[in-house]
Structure formats: structure tokens, C-alpha cells
Design an enzyme around this catalytic site. Structure first.
Site, PDB file in Angstrom:
ATOM      1  N   CYS A   1       0.851  -1.193   0.000  1.00 30.55           N
ATOM      2  CA  CYS A   1       0.000   0.000   0.000  1.00 30.55           C
ATOM      3  C   CYS A   1       0.888   1.245   0.000  1.00 30.55           C
ATOM      4  O   CYS A   1       1.934   1.272   0.644  1.00 30.55           O
ATOM      5  CB  CYS A   1      -0.908  -0.018   1.225  1.00 30.55           C
ATOM      6  SG  CYS A   1      -2.188   1.247   1.172  1.00 30.55           S
TER       7      CYS A   1
ATOM      8  N   ASN B   1       3.533   0.130   3.249  1.00 33.53           N
ATOM      9  CA  ASN B   1       3.359  -1.163   3.936  1.00 33.53           C
ATOM     10  C   ASN B   1       4.213  -2.165   3.185  1.00 33.53           C
ATOM     11  O   ASN B   1       3.748  -2.773   2.219  1.00 33.53           O
ATOM     12  CB  ASN B   1       1.891  -1.637   3.891  1.00 33.53           C
ATOM     13  CG  ASN B   1       1.015  -0.992   4.941  1.00 33.53           C
ATOM     14  OD1 ASN B   1       1.443  -0.092   5.635  1.00 33.53           O
ATOM     15  ND2 ASN B   1      -0.207  -1.454   5.040  1.00 33.53           N
TER      16      ASN B   1
ATOM     17  N   PRO C   1       0.248  11.826   3.024  1.00 35.03           N
ATOM     18  CA  PRO C   1      -1.092  12.416   2.927  1.00 35.03           C
ATOM     19  C   PRO C   1      -1.663  12.741   4.297  1.00 35.03           C
ATOM     20  O   PRO C   1      -1.369  12.048   5.282  1.00 35.03           O
ATOM     21  CB  PRO C   1      -1.908  11.310   2.251  1.00 35.03           C
ATOM     22  CG  PRO C   1      -1.233  10.048   2.675  1.00 35.03           C
ATOM     23  CD  PRO C   1       0.232  10.376   2.810  1.00 35.03           C
TER      24      PRO C   1
ATOM     25  N   HIS D   1       3.695   8.042   7.368  1.00 38.52           N
ATOM     26  CA  HIS D   1       3.011   7.830   6.084  1.00 38.52           C
ATOM     27  C   HIS D   1       1.702   8.582   5.994  1.00 38.52           C
ATOM     28  O   HIS D   1       1.012   8.505   4.973  1.00 38.52           O
ATOM     29  CB  HIS D   1       2.751   6.342   5.870  1.00 38.52           C
ATOM     30  CG  HIS D   1       1.532   5.797   6.572  1.00 38.52           C
ATOM     31  ND1 HIS D   1       1.293   5.985   7.917  1.00 38.52           N
ATOM     32  CD2 HIS D   1       0.486   5.061   6.107  1.00 38.52           C
ATOM     33  CE1 HIS D   1       0.156   5.390   8.247  1.00 38.52           C
ATOM     34  NE2 HIS D   1      -0.355   4.829   7.174  1.00 38.52           N
TER      35      HIS D   1
ATOM     36  N   GLY E   1      -2.486   9.364  10.674  1.00 39.72           N
ATOM     37  CA  GLY E   1      -2.645   8.387  11.752  1.00 39.72           C
ATOM     38  C   GLY E   1      -3.966   8.583  12.483  1.00 39.72           C
ATOM     39  O   GLY E   1      -4.305   9.708  12.879  1.00 39.72           O
TER      40      GLY E   1
ATOM     41  N   LYS F   1     -13.496   8.655  -3.264  1.00 42.01           N
ATOM     42  CA  LYS F   1     -13.313   7.549  -2.334  1.00 42.01           C
ATOM     43  C   LYS F   1     -14.344   6.463  -2.633  1.00 42.01           C
ATOM     44  O   LYS F   1     -15.352   6.712  -3.276  1.00 42.01           O
ATOM     45  CB  LYS F   1     -13.471   8.019  -0.876  1.00 42.01           C
ATOM     46  CG  LYS F   1     -12.383   8.986  -0.415  1.00 42.01           C
ATOM     47  CD  LYS F   1     -12.587   9.424   1.015  1.00 42.01           C
ATOM     48  CE  LYS F   1     -12.267   8.347   2.002  1.00 42.01           C
ATOM     49  NZ  LYS F   1     -10.832   8.038   2.065  1.00 42.01           N
TER      50      LYS F   1
END
Length: 406
Positions: free
Chosen positions: A73, A279, A310, A334, A337, A404
Site C-alpha cells: 500500500c 506497507n 497524505p 506515512h 494516523g 473515495k
């Protein structure tokens, strides 16, 4: 934030960190093959198998659940020739959004009915790469290696999954940088086939630990020992799934730029481009030793290496350049969170609050996305402040279109 040494085995860059996440990281760091220490990134939060936002160096073993089920990912971003004003003047942004949605299958389980010419070429390359990795694997183990059916054995429709987005925190955005230049930016991974590969090897690791009487502080810390056929089989399929994830992002980017080009009445040109995993596992040298570095929700940030961080839906994102911090194993966060679980976010926030947070951004207005509301995530600017000795900011994005899946 300056790095905080929790113990000799655990270093932390997160200024916002709850006790449950810290305890999970301590447990992983205490595994005998985790060496020399585990690094927690600024966006660290509780995860399955291992903490999301952690960098786990291992010597002689790998924990498949710590890599995660969405192998490879990551994100890709491409700068185009246009400005925000030109894109807005070309027509209503709803048309651009639906143009992207028409080209890229979104939502869990959705796939293509047929492949484009480019996707077909990518599938051919992926098939060749899979067989190459398998040949290397069988050359090591000869007759003792189990028969492997290839990616078809995990997901028969994996070819049709190429160029698909998925759901959850995966997204496609049209966004603008600090100079008002337009970028296409997206986040996704190895889709259903990567998930099946990961689940298979997590099961193999669990069975191995049970068979050998290995006691685990958490069953998701089941691991495969280097020098075994099971380990090499996992590495071969892991590397392939990471390749699939990268090609999946490239295919979606082609389709997104096609939609943008149709909106603008001219083909999109590619200027700056960044494509990175968050990942994944790879072999690296740190502190004078060859180690397996598993980044679960972290990007590689070697000195000068470009990366993408992002924020959440409706907030800023960043293009960054790595500073090569050795204590972080040349890594960085990344994303923002999570600070609220999906179920807690849905209980806490409302559709009206989501609409307020997304004001001025073209998106599909639905309560399905309540658990992706920015308030369910850490403050991305605090995360970036905590990462000041890991990366430097090159560009700051503000999204104008968001796509999305349910």
C-alpha cells in the site's frame, strides 16, 4: 519533536501517543529477533499485528502480520501543466470527479470488466515477474519446495483488480500545491490479491509457531524463520505483491490523468512524479548489518529520497525529501494516523460535521465517509512538526476534488 528513547529497544517520534499503542509497540520490540530497536513514527497508532506507524528491523525472521494485509500500500503523485484556476474554469468539478469514478472502479470488491491496453501490458509484466521470483525460490529449495499455483491460486480475478481503488482511507485527489499548480494524487495498494497472499502467509506463520511450540505474547506476532522454504515462499510472493501495488497505482494514475485531460480538453503532461510504498518489507543495511526492514505505515526516507505523506480527507498533504535519519532506519510517517477507531468515529461525528470539514472540495456527499472525517485523525501539521528530523517539506497540497470508495 526530538526522538524519545522509551527503552533500548524502542524509540519514539510521536508527541501524541496513547498507552495501548505504546504497549503494543513494546511487545513487538521485545521479540528476540527484533534488532537493534523498533522506531515509532509520529503518526503511530494501534494496529492489528503491529503498530501502524512503526519500523520493525528483524534479523533472521519476518512477521507477516506486521507487514500487514495490504502489501505494498502506498501513494503516487504527478504534477501536471495546469493551474487551479484553469481547472476550475474548464468546467464544474463534479464532472471531473465523476469522470474519474467512471474510469477507476472504487469500493471494496469492485474490479474491472475488462482490461485496458496498458493494463494488459502491465499484467504481462507482473506475470513474468511472478514466474521469475518463483524460479529463484525453487532454485533455492529444489524438490523440498511446495508447489505454488501462482497468483491465480490466491485470487482468480487478480488481473481485473489492476487499476482499482478499494475503500477505507484509499483515495484519488486532484490537488494543488503552494504555487497553485495542479497534481493528481492517489493512495492504494495490492487489493484483494495482496490481502489473500498476506492472509495465507499469516496462517502459515501461525501454524509454524504452534507446531514448534513457540510461545507468543500476541498471536499476530507469529513469524517465519529465515532459511526455511516457508520464509522464502513468503518473500517471493511479498515482493510480487509489492510490484502489483506499484503497478496498480500507475494504472490508476493513467486513468485519472485521462479524466483530467478530458476535463481540460488536452492530454495531461507529467512533470514531477513520486510513487512510494508504506506497507512493505525489504532487505537493507543499518548499523553495519543486513536486516529485514518492515515498514507498517511508514515510508522510506533515505537522504534525498522523495516521498508522500497524505493528511486526512479535507486536510493538507505533503511531498517530502528524506533526511536519512539513522535511528529511524531512514524512515518517516506515512500520514496523519487515526486517533478514533472507525466505529468510535461513526458514533462521535455527524454528516453535517463532515460537510463542514469538506467545504470547498468536490466529493461524493454521503454519510458513508463519516469515519474518514479529518477529526478522526491526528493533526497532520503536528505529525509533520514531529517529523522535522526525518524529512523536509518540498510541497504542501490542498485538495479540490476527492474520490473515495464506500
Amino acid at each position: 519533536m526530538t526522538v524519545q528513547r522509551i527503552t533500548d529497544e524502542l524509540y519514539n517520534w510521536a508527541s501524541v501517543l496513547d498507552e495501548a499503542t505504546l504497549e503494543q509497540a513494546r511487545t513487538t520490540a521485545g521479540m528476540p529477533f527484533v534488532s537493534p530497536h523498533l522506531a515509532l513514527m509520529p503518526d503511530a497508532h494501534l494496529g492489528k499485528g503491529a503498530t501502524v506507524g512503526s519500523v520493525i528491523p528483524t534479523d533472521g525472521a519476518i512477521i507477516p502480520a506486521a507487514v500487514g494485509v495490504d502489501i505494498g500500500c502506498g501513494m503516487i503523485a504527478v504534477r501536471t501543466q495546469w493551474t487551479q484556476e484553469q481547472v476550475r474554469e474548464a468546467g464544474a468539478l463534479v464532472g471531473l470527479r465523476t469522470g474519474i469514478e467512471d474510469r477507476v472502479p472504487v469500493s471494496a470488491g469492485k474490479h474491472n470488466r475488462r482490461l485496458t491496453a496498458t493494463a494488459t501490458r502491465r499484467v504481462e509484466l507482473l506475470e513474468a515477474r511472478y514466474h521469475q521470483l518463483l524460479e529463484e525460490y525453487h532454485a533455492t529449495w529444489v524438490s523440498s519446495a511446495p508447489v505454488i499455483p501462482g497468483p491465480d491460486g490466491h485470487a482468480e480475478n487478480w488481473r481485473l483488480q489492476l487499476g482499482t481503488l478499494g475503500s477505507g482511507n484509499h483515495f484519488i485527489e486532484i490537488t494543488v500545491d503552494e504555487e497553485n499548480r495542479v497534481w493528481a494524487f492517489l493512495h492504494s495498494g495490492s487489493r484483494g490479491v495482496g490481502n489473500r497472499i498476506a492472509q495465507h502467509h499469516i496462517k502459515v506463520a501461525t501454524q509454524r509457531c504452534r507446531r514448534e511450540g513457540i510461545e507468543l505474547p500476541d498471536r499476530d506476532l507469529a513469524h517465519l524463520a529465515e532459511g526455511t522454504a516457508e520464509f522464502d515462499h513468503y518473500i517471493a510472493e511479498l515482493l510480487w505483491a509489492q510490484d502489483f501495488a506499484r503497478e496498480n497505482r500507475e494504472e490508476m494514475m493513467d486513468r485519472t490523468l485521462d479524466a483530467l485531460g478530458e476535463h481540460m480538453g488536452a492530454p495531461a503532461e507529467r512533470f514531477e512524479e513520486v510513487n512510494c510504498h508504506h506497507n512493505f518489507t525489504q532487505r537493507e543495511q543499518h548499523f553495519g548489518k543486513e536486516l529485514w526492514i518492515s515498514r507498517k505505515g511508514a515510508i522510506s526516507a533515505r537522504k534525498g529520497e522523495m516521498g508522500l505523506i497524505p493528511g486526512s480527507m479535507g486536510t493538507a498533504s505533503y511531498v517530502v525529501r528524506g533526511l536519512g535519519n539513522p535511528m529511524a532506519f531512514h524512515s518517516s510517517p506515512h500520514g496523519a494516523g487515526r486517533s478514533y477507531s472507525r466505529s468510535r468515529a461513526r458514533r462521535t461525528f455527524t454528516l453535517e460535521q463532515l460537510r463542514e470539514a469538506m467545504k470547498g472540495i468536490e466529493y461524493r456527499d454521503t454519510d458513508v465517509f463519516i469515519d474518514e472525517i479529518p477529526a478522526a485523525y491526528k493533526d497532520i501539521d503536528q505529525v509533520m512538526a514531529d517529523a522535522a528530523d526525518l524529512v523536509e517539506v518540498v510541497h504542501r497540497f490542498a485538495q479540490i476534488v476527492n474520490v473515495k470508495g464506500d
